[in-house]
Enzyme design. Structure first.
Site, short mmCIF file in Angstrom:
data_model
loop_
_atom_site.label_atom_id
_atom_site.label_comp_id
_atom_site.label_asym_id
_atom_site.label_seq_id
_atom_site.Cartn_x
_atom_site.Cartn_y
_atom_site.Cartn_z
N PHE A 149 0.55 30.12 9.30
CA PHE A 149 -0.05 29.55 8.08
C PHE A 149 0.34 28.10 7.86
CE2 PHE A 149 4.14 30.52 6.30
CZ PHE A 149 4.33 29.46 5.44
N LYS A 173 -7.53 32.73 16.40
CA LYS A 173 -7.21 33.71 15.35
C LYS A 173 -6.19 33.02 14.44
CE LYS A 173 -4.73 36.33 13.68
NZ LYS A 173 -4.20 36.09 12.30
N GLU A 176 -4.34 34.49 8.33
CA GLU A 176 -5.26 35.02 7.31
C GLU A 176 -4.91 34.47 5.92
OE1 GLU A 176 -2.90 36.41 8.99
OE2 GLU A 176 -2.17 38.31 8.15
N CYS A 281 8.25 24.07 10.91
CA CYS A 281 9.14 24.56 11.98
C CYS A 281 10.02 23.43 12.50
CB CYS A 281 8.33 25.14 13.11
SG CYS A 281 7.32 23.91 13.89
N GLU A 383 16.32 32.14 9.73
CA GLU A 383 15.39 31.11 9.24
C GLU A 383 15.00 31.45 7.79
OE1 GLU A 383 11.36 31.21 10.88
OE2 GLU A 383 11.36 29.04 10.92
P1 NAD Z 1 3.85 34.93 11.36
O1 NAD Z 1 4.63 35.27 12.57
O2 NAD Z 1 3.95 35.84 10.18
O3 NAD Z 1 2.28 34.87 11.71
C1 NAD Z 1 1.81 34.16 12.83
C2 NAD Z 1 0.53 34.81 13.33
O4 NAD Z 1 0.82 36.15 13.73
C3 NAD Z 1 -0.56 34.91 12.25
O5 NAD Z 1 -1.79 34.58 12.83
C4 NAD Z 1 -0.49 36.35 11.81
O6 NAD Z 1 -1.74 36.86 11.39
C5 NAD Z 1 -0.01 37.08 13.04
N1 NAD Z 1 0.81 38.26 12.72
C6 NAD Z 1 1.51 38.48 11.59
N2 NAD Z 1 2.14 39.67 11.67
C7 NAD Z 1 1.83 40.21 12.86
C8 NAD Z 1 2.20 41.43 13.54
N3 NAD Z 1 3.01 42.33 12.97
N4 NAD Z 1 1.70 41.64 14.75
C9 NAD Z 1 0.89 40.74 15.34
N5 NAD Z 1 0.51 39.57 14.76
C10 NAD Z 1 0.98 39.32 13.54
O7 NAD Z 1 4.22 33.44 10.98
P2 NAD Z 1 3.81 32.62 9.69
O8 NAD Z 1 4.56 33.17 8.52
O9 NAD Z 1 2.34 32.51 9.60
O10 NAD Z 1 4.37 31.17 10.08
C11 NAD Z 1 5.70 30.79 9.88
C12 NAD Z 1 6.53 30.98 11.13
O11 NAD Z 1 5.96 30.23 12.21
C13 NAD Z 1 7.94 30.44 10.98
O12 NAD Z 1 8.82 31.32 11.62
C14 NAD Z 1 7.90 29.11 11.70
O13 NAD Z 1 9.14 28.64 12.18
C15 NAD Z 1 6.98 29.43 12.82
N6 NAD Z 1 6.39 28.22 13.39
C16 NAD Z 1 6.82 27.85 14.63
C17 NAD Z 1 6.32 26.70 15.21
C18 NAD Z 1 6.77 26.27 16.58
O14 NAD Z 1 6.06 25.50 17.20
N7 NAD Z 1 7.89 26.75 17.09
C19 NAD Z 1 5.37 25.94 14.53
C20 NAD Z 1 4.95 26.36 13.27
C21 NAD Z 1 5.47 27.51 12.71
#
Ligand code: NAD
Length: 498
Positions: A149, A173, A176, A281, A383
């Protein structure tokens, strides 16, 4: 109420699952729209569209693909204000920050405009008698990107712009929680001349992600999100034979040396820790001060700087940062603050119970500052992803540098110092993927590559830059000979070039 639909084969697609998710306005806590959530059948329809578009798109010469990218870049620039407003309304980051998110995405599209040069192969004339060897980088086929997100413009562009420029077709994808900007990206790509089916957007949750990672016709998956899910996507995707890169969470440290420009370092860290409500991040949520005097001065100045930050709604041009993305995330961050107090860290500034007049149900959290955080604490190890800065005290640079090196995450790190030799040594030795020297958020420019180490990334290739082109292509190497006459029977020995 508005429903954000999928975008498949060049048009809006409602999908067949009948499932909808809510999209909140983080400023007010109200549901402002709904999003269609894909079931397996919806993902399959998008894959079919991408599969059908692949032969023509991959056969389109790289210069023509680049021309679409040039036009896409121009349209993104023209639509900057509209995209930033849409992005802020769903994410909650302030408009200036949304523009930064979009600009970083445009930078990657601009990088992708160079694809005719970037995708060139290599050639060796006369590798043996009458033998030439050349290699080419060919697209993989239908590829997918699953995004978080927190950067709904930049991260979709990291993946899709490079993948598509290389000749692949793509299923995005997005999160959401803020799905509208990714759909606008796909619409603008079409307007730029991208053929239908080349860039498709499918919304959804775990069901959609699982269908993508299992789908036999998807050749590569790029994921960015939290570490546990990154690891899950990496292992499931690679088990089904896909190429997978999966970026995860982070806990980036800023090392404050006694010889740094303290005034500048505090300005840098206040932005890096609290900007975008800490939901980056590459944020710097941990400051490691070296020496007692440095620590005392840093905490005093930071307390003053953080106390003067303005938290406001995402359209408030004077606000330093806006609300966090969801009620659940607000509760999670505030819980970490409670745990930090219980663990014995010194809470100098408490951002809990922060309300804004007229926006009492918004997801606002004020800036929080902890001093004397210890490496054994859970709140240090995990985190938090909110506007919380933790100060850890160290006595020496060696002690300070060991902290990011040993941490489970290894995304980014920064050092603030006027000692070039110490900084150089630190950059060479630290066990982290991206390093800033007097630079607080060292996100590499688009023509270099983005990627962390340890639990911040699973897989081998980074995002964008030359690494991105490598990830989205496979190398084919051709050895050719055009003999003039009979060259004898050599079939029983391994060919050599001698
Ligand atoms: P998230 O892991 O909750 O979601 C990421 C994606 O995975 C979304 O598209 C979501 O729909 C999907 N998802 C969520 N739950 C799932 C499940 N149980 N099984 C399969 N898919 C699932 O992450 P977020 O809250 O959207 O974003 C924040 C996180 O992303 C933080 O941990 C941040 O550090 C990380 N991030 C990392 C980078 C990087 O390049 N290392 C960059 C940006 C964000």
């Amino acid at each position: 109420m508005r429903t954000v639909t999928h975008f498949v084969d060049g048009e809006s697609f409602a999908g067949h699952s009948g499932q909808l998710g809510d999209i909140y306005n983080p400023n007010t806590g109200e549901v402002q729209a709904q999003v269609a959530l894909a079931g397996p059948q919806d993902v399959a329809i998008a894959v079919d569209a991408a599969e059908a578009a692949f032969p023509a798109w991959s056969a389109t010469n790289p210069q023509r693909r680049a021309r679409v990218m040039f036009e896409f870049k121009r349209l993104l620039e023209n639509h900057m204000d509209e995209l930033a407003e849409l992005l802020s309304s769903e994410h909650g980051k302030v408009i200036a920050d949304s523009k930064g998110d979009i600009q970083r995405g445009i930078d990657v599209v601009e990088f992708a405009c160079g694809i005719p040069h970037l995708q060139k192969g290599e050639y060796t004339e006369g590798a043996g008698p009458g033998i030439d060897v050349f290699s080419m980088r060919q697209p993989l086929g239908v590829c997918a990107g699953i995004t978080p997100f927190n950067f709904p413009a930049m991260i979709p562009c990291w993946m899709s712009a490079v993948a598509i420029a290389c000749g692949n077709t793509f299923i995005l994808k997005p999160s959401e929680k803020d799905p509208s900007v990714p759909v606008r990206l796909a619409e603008l790509f079409m307007e730029a001349g991208g053929p239908p089916g080349v860039l498709n957007v499918v919304h959804g949750d775990k069901v959609a992600v699982d269908t993508i990672v299992e789908h036999p016709d998807i050749k590569a998956v790029s994921f960015v999100g939290s570490s546990d899910i990154a690891q899950y996507v990496y292992s499931r995707g690679t088990a089904t034979g896909k190429r997978v890169q999966a970026m995860g969470g982070a806990k980036n440290h800023g090392i404050i040396m006694p010889d740094c420009n303290m005034e500048q370092a505090v300005k840098d860290i206040v932005g890096a820790a609290y900007g975008s409500a800490g939901e980056r991040c590459m944020a710097l949520p941990v400051a490691v001060t070296v020496g007692q005097k440095t620590g005392d001065e840093f905490v005093e100045r930071m307390l003053d700087a953080a106390s003067n930050l303005k938290v406001g709604i995402s359209t408030d041009a004077d606000a330093h940062y806006g609300p966090v993305v969801s009620a659940a995330h607000k509760a999670k961050v505030e819980d970490y603050i409670r745990i930090g107090v219980e663990e014995g860290a010194e809470l100098k500034l408490d951002g809990r119970n922060h309300t804004l007049q007229g926006y009492e149900n918004g997801y606002f959290i004020g800036p929080s500052l902890f001093d004397h955080v210890k490496p054994g604490m859970r709140t240090y190890k995990e985190e938090i992803f909110g506007p919380v800065l933790q100060v850890v005290r160290a006595e020496t640079l060696e002690e300070a540098a060991a902290l990011p090196s040993k941490h489970q995450y290894g995304n980014g790190v920064a050092i603030f110092t006027s000692n070039g030799r110490a900084a150089r040594e630190f950059a060479a030795q630290v066990n982290v993927g991206m390093v800033g020297i007097n630079v607080p958020i060292p996100v590499p420019v688009s023509y270099h590559s983005f990627g962390g180490w340890k639990r911040s990334a699973f897989g081998d290739h980074n995002q964008h830059g030359a690494e991105g082109v490598r990830f989205w292509t496979k190398v084919k190497t051709v050895t050719q000979r055009w003999p003039e006459g009979d060259i004898g029977d050599q079939a029983f020995i391994i060919p050599t070039m001698g």
